[in-house]
Design an enzyme around this catalytic site. Structure first.
Site, short mmCIF file in Angstrom:
data_model
loop_
_atom_site.label_atom_id
_atom_site.label_comp_id
_atom_site.label_asym_id
_atom_site.label_seq_id
_atom_site.Cartn_x
_atom_site.Cartn_y
_atom_site.Cartn_z
N LYS A 183 -1.87 -7.88 2.53
CA LYS A 183 -1.98 -8.79 3.70
C LYS A 183 -0.38 -7.90 4.56
O LYS A 183 -0.02 -7.00 4.06
CB LYS A 183 -1.22 -9.95 3.38
CG LYS A 183 -2.05 -11.02 1.91
CD LYS A 183 -1.48 -12.72 2.24
CE LYS A 183 -0.18 -12.24 1.44
NZ LYS A 183 -0.19 -13.83 1.29
N GLU B 219 4.91 -7.24 11.10
CA GLU B 219 5.25 -9.11 11.53
C GLU B 219 6.14 -10.02 10.67
O GLU B 219 7.29 -10.18 11.41
CB GLU B 219 4.74 -9.41 12.49
CG GLU B 219 3.88 -8.61 13.80
CD GLU B 219 2.92 -9.21 14.53
OE1 GLU B 219 1.49 -9.34 14.01
OE2 GLU B 219 2.73 -8.54 15.51
N LEU C 119 0.81 -1.44 -0.09
CA LEU C 119 -0.40 0.10 -0.24
C LEU C 119 0.70 1.56 0.06
O LEU C 119 0.18 2.42 -0.30
CB LEU C 119 -0.58 0.04 1.29
CG LEU C 119 -1.85 -1.20 1.07
CD1 LEU C 119 -2.83 -1.13 2.57
CD2 LEU C 119 -2.62 -1.23 0.32
MO1 MOS Z 1 1.24 -6.50 17.72
S1 MOS Z 1 2.86 -7.79 18.99
O1 MOS Z 1 -0.10 -7.64 17.66
O2 MOS Z 1 1.29 -5.56 18.44
#
Ligand code: MOS
Length: 735
Positions: free
Chosen positions: A691, A695, A620
């Site tokens: 998606k 993380e 994005l």
């Molecule tokens: Mo994250 S650890 O879901 O802020």
């Protein structure tokens, strides 16, 4: 009025690809960036309200026990002290992410060292801190287990996280090549730059809390639950958040204490936590013990896979670091045993920290794959490609989109993998041993229920509103771009308002789902506006082109301001997760390649270069997505080399509870990192086809570094972080 989409079917329209403005995906600067760098963005602590006083939390010094009495007499002589507050409604353990509740736990029951038990309030922060150090607590102390691997510790198995399929023991016996190793990872601290802070003020029975929080929608409910008041009476503001990484997902002790003290004093109360307090009482990542078993045929095909893990948490806490989360689907192997157990102990409470699960489960899996590749004499990249399953190896469902092989190939090509050092400890530069390593990245994708409101104003500008937060991740930028794209406006004409719980509820920032979820809500709200524009123009939505403030349909071209004729159009959208989340396996993928140099005398490891290639659906914003991945690799360097919570074996307290002792990577530890983002669309994930990426950028990265250390030195370190002492203790050529 409210355009709602439940993701029960893939959205194959890919409407963003039809739009004309061309701003989605572009590396747009953060619209709030100038406010941040000039100091005009107000963080939680920066609201000096009239009459505001300061509170400092008091910590329990015992691992377990009962608080009998707080003796405030010693404070009588101290200047500025307004009171010592302790109330059973105070939070003992911060709420877990997305809890939406924080029922009374009772702070007189002490469960860990560092647990907040009281709040001292004074006119100034310094007075409160001084008084807090003079509070006398009478505690009836007990002992409690603090070592998760001690024999007498109670272990609770998390059956919903496990699987037992086929016969893994037999596969291990029959396989041509096997790996059976135990890996350990240290606990982590989120280490957000901005400390936890809340300013509470009451207007009658309405509470306003200015804090640093990730999920206002849930935090309002949690705060109301703690206090025993209606959520309608709670107003929270978190327009800017200086990092969260999971540490600000749930309401935490300072917020509840500030609210209670403020009500009693009738004055605004500011409670800022010190760095030591954050280390001690904000949810840590659990340490883990992981037994990984791999059973392969001679050609490298996995026939068995085991990943059995132990993590820890306080009794009663439901959260368990979901270590095998991506192991369930990343690789083949019809015989599988995955399990997760929680050792109940009295270390400080554990919860979500950046990429819970994959953060520690992926690097170890990738270390085991490296060990397997070596035994097979196979290229580690080829071994992984060979074991990419056609369908989810446990559930049989298809993958929504997956460019894992492409990430591996593109990474290998760009890094020059074929020219890597192929003999462990075979490449030297003076006193440095040079090694190359790689690892895969995987992280599940999530979608959260999200609503947003968009107003197309009569002057041709637009306003986006949601209670979403921006932790420095780029939410302001991304939502601005989605709106600009859908309404044909340059981004300078779009203003985004976030972080106010009175605005339409988003999912909050957590689990890397923020951009997709709240971006989809903005997308739907804009579709709502487009339909309303078409009603005025007398055309079909599919035929409407919006660009640079003009509406174009067939031969007609009209300025939006003329269409609006002085009246705004308000659009509202709501996205919610549906069947696509259970009918397809949704995840982001990637691959890391790195080069390290290990000093042959000291064991010091320097990461020399590192590349991450990722595929996470539609990107994005190229700049903020890339920044997330850079951050992810920096986390990987920390996890691989220096970061780890150290607990005192006597009472479980965190010994290294500041940034002098808990070693985050600094600039000198981080080389020039390279990020490549592949083009992808995931129709099952969201109407944006995007998606989660934040993380993903971290998941697995530390594994590449330890694999490179092995390649450099011939030493397998199976306990994270790979500190100098662990390297020097390894058999080999160091020292
Ligand atoms: Mo994250 S650890 O879901 O802020």
């Amino acid at each position: 009025m409210n355009r709602t989409l439940t993701m029960d079917m893939p959205d194959t329209r890919r409407r963003l690809d039809d739009m004309a403005q061309g701003v989605v995906g572009k590396p747009l600067n953060r619209p709030e960036g100038p406010l941040k760098v000039s100091g005009l963005a107000t963080y939680a602590h920066e609201h000096p309200l009239d009459g505001m006083v300061h509170g400092v939390l008091v910590r329990a010094p015992a691992v377990k026990g009962t608080l009998k009495k707080i003796d405030p007499k010693a404070l009588d002589q101290l200047e500025g002290v307004l009171g010592v507050f302790s109330d059973e409604r105070f939070l003992r353990n911060a709420a877990q992410g997305g809890a939406g509740k924080a029922p009374v736990q009772g702070v007189s029951k002490i469960e860990y060292v560092g647990q907040p038990v009281a709040l001292v309030v004074a006119e100034t922060f310094e007075q409160a801190r001084h008084a807090g150090q003079n509070v006398i607590l009478s505690i009836e102390a007990q002992t409690a287990p603090v070592e998760p691997e001690a024999g007498d510790v109670q272990v609770e198995m998390q059956d919903r996280r496990g699987v037992d399929q086929g016969d893994l023991d037999r596969a291990m016996q029959e396989a041509a090549v096997t790996v059976d190793q135990v890996y350990r990872t240290a606990g982590h601290h989120a280490a957000a730059m901005e400390p936890h802070c809340s300013i509470a003020s009451w207007d009658g029975d309405v509470l306003t809390l200015r804090g640093s929080y990730q999920m206002l929608n849930f935090n309002v409910d949690e705060l109301a639950d703690s206090l025993g008041i209606e959520p309608e009476k709670v107003h929270m503001l978190s327009p800017y958040v200086g990092g969260g990484f999971g540490s600000k997902l749930g309401i935490s002790p300072e917020g509840v204490a500030a609210a209670i003290a403020s009500r009693e004093l009738g004055r605004p109360v500011c409670v800022e936590m010190t760095r030591q307090q954050i280390f001690e009482s904000i949810l840590r990542r659990s340490e883990s013990r992981q037994r990984i078993r791999l059973a392969a045929n001679e050609d490298g095909t996995l026939i068995g896979l085991g990943h059995e893990s132990l993590v820890s948490n306080l009794p009663g806490e439901r959260f368990a670091e979901p270590v095998p989360q991506s192991t369930h689907f990343l690789y083949r192997g019809e015989n599988r045993r995955l399990s997760l157990g929680i050792a109940r102990n009295h270390r400080p409470p554990a919860g979500s920290v950046r990429a819970p699960g994959e953060a520690v489960g992926m690097p170890t899996l990738e270390n085991a794959m490296d060990e397997l590749a070596e035994q097979l004499g196979m290229d580690p990249v080829e071994l992984r490609k060979k074991n990419i399953p056609d369908r989810h190896p446990e559930k049989g469902i298809p993958f929504s989109s997956r460019k894992y092989a492409e990430c591996l190939d593109e990474g290998a090509r760009r890094f020059g993998w074929e020219n890597r050092n192929k003999t462990p400890s075979g490449l030297r530069e003076g006193e440095w041993l040079i090694g190359h390593g790689m690892a895969g990245a995987s992280r599940i994708n999530m979608l959260g229920k999200a609503s947003a409101r968009v107003t197309l104003n009569p002057d041709g500008t637009a306003t986006v509103e949601s209670d979403m937060t921006d932790l420095g991740t780029g939410t302001y930028a991304v939502l601005t771009q989605v709106c600009g794209e859908m309404l044909g406006l340059p981004v300078s004409k779009v203003a985004t308002r976030l972080g106010d719980s009175d605005l339409p509820h988003g999912p909050g920032s957590g689990g890397s789902r923020g951009a997709s979820s709240s971006g989809s809500a903005v997308f739907l709200a804009c579709e709502d506006i487009r339909i309303k524009l078409c009603e005025r123009l007398g055309c079909q939505e599919e035929e409407l082109t919006l660009k640079d403030g003009e509406a174009i349909s067939g031969n007609r071209r009209v300025a939006l301001t003329d269409v609006l004729a002085g009246k705004p159009i308000v659009g509202e959208g709501t996205i919610q997760p549906g069947n696509t989340l259970s009918e397809t396996l949704q995840a982001g993928y990637g691959a890391y390649f790195c080069e390290v140099a290990v000093n042959r005398f000291t064991g010091e490891t320097r990461v020399r270069r590192m590349l991450g290639v990722y595929a996470a659906g539609r990107i994005l914003n190229e700049k903020t997505a890339r920044s997330q991945c850079l951050g992810g690799m920096v986390w990987g360097i920390g996890m691989a080399l220096t970061e780890g919570l150290v607990h005192d074996p006597r009472d479980g307290h965190i010994v290294n509870r500041d940034f002098a002792e808990y070693h985050l990577p600094v600039n000198a530890d981080v080389p020039q990192l390279d990020v490549v983002l592949l083009d992808e669309r995931d129709d099952a994930a969201s109407p944006l086809q995007s998606k989660g990426i934040g993380e993903l950028g971290f998941s697995g990265s530390a594994g590449a570094i330890l694999n490179a250390i092995y390649n450099a030195t011939g030493i397998r370190v199976r306990e994270y972080p790979a500190t100098l002492d662990r390297l020097l203790a390894g058999e080999g050529i160091l020292g």
